[in-house]
Design a protein around this motif. Sequence first.
Motif, PDB file in Angstrom:
ATOM      1  N   VAL A 171     -27.563 139.156 -64.114  1.00 45.31           N
ATOM      2  CA  VAL A 171     -28.058 139.009 -62.881  1.00 45.31           C
ATOM      3  C   VAL A 171     -29.116 140.298 -62.779  1.00 45.31           C
ATOM      4  N   SER A 174     -24.293 138.988 -56.266  1.00 48.19           N
ATOM      5  CA  SER A 174     -23.408 138.324 -57.347  1.00 48.19           C
ATOM      6  C   SER A 174     -22.377 139.152 -57.054  1.00 48.19           C
ATOM      7  N   ASP A 224     -17.978 138.230 -62.224  1.00 42.61           N
ATOM      8  CA  ASP A 224     -18.191 136.828 -62.021  1.00 42.61           C
ATOM      9  C   ASP A 224     -17.801 136.152 -63.333  1.00 42.61           C
TER      10      ASP A 224
END
Length: 75
Positions: A20, A8, A12
């Motif tokens: 995540v 990841s 993000d």
Amino acid sequence: GTPVFLGSSDPDPHVPFDRVRDTADLLAEMGGKVALQRYPGEAHTINHDMLQRFRAMLAAALADFLMIRRPPRST
């Protein structure tokens, strides 16, 4: 356990890294062999390192599968 790779970017804009990490923890609790990799400053994308890690994981899983399924040799 089933191999799992989670890569990841961080930050993000679509999937917060905490989510995540929570997913990685849950999958590990369920018996998964989880590899989690954070990519600071990357965009929401798939990068070369992610592809390399996934390919290696898939190759290892396939090799394990074939060794388990291989019939014994007769002598």
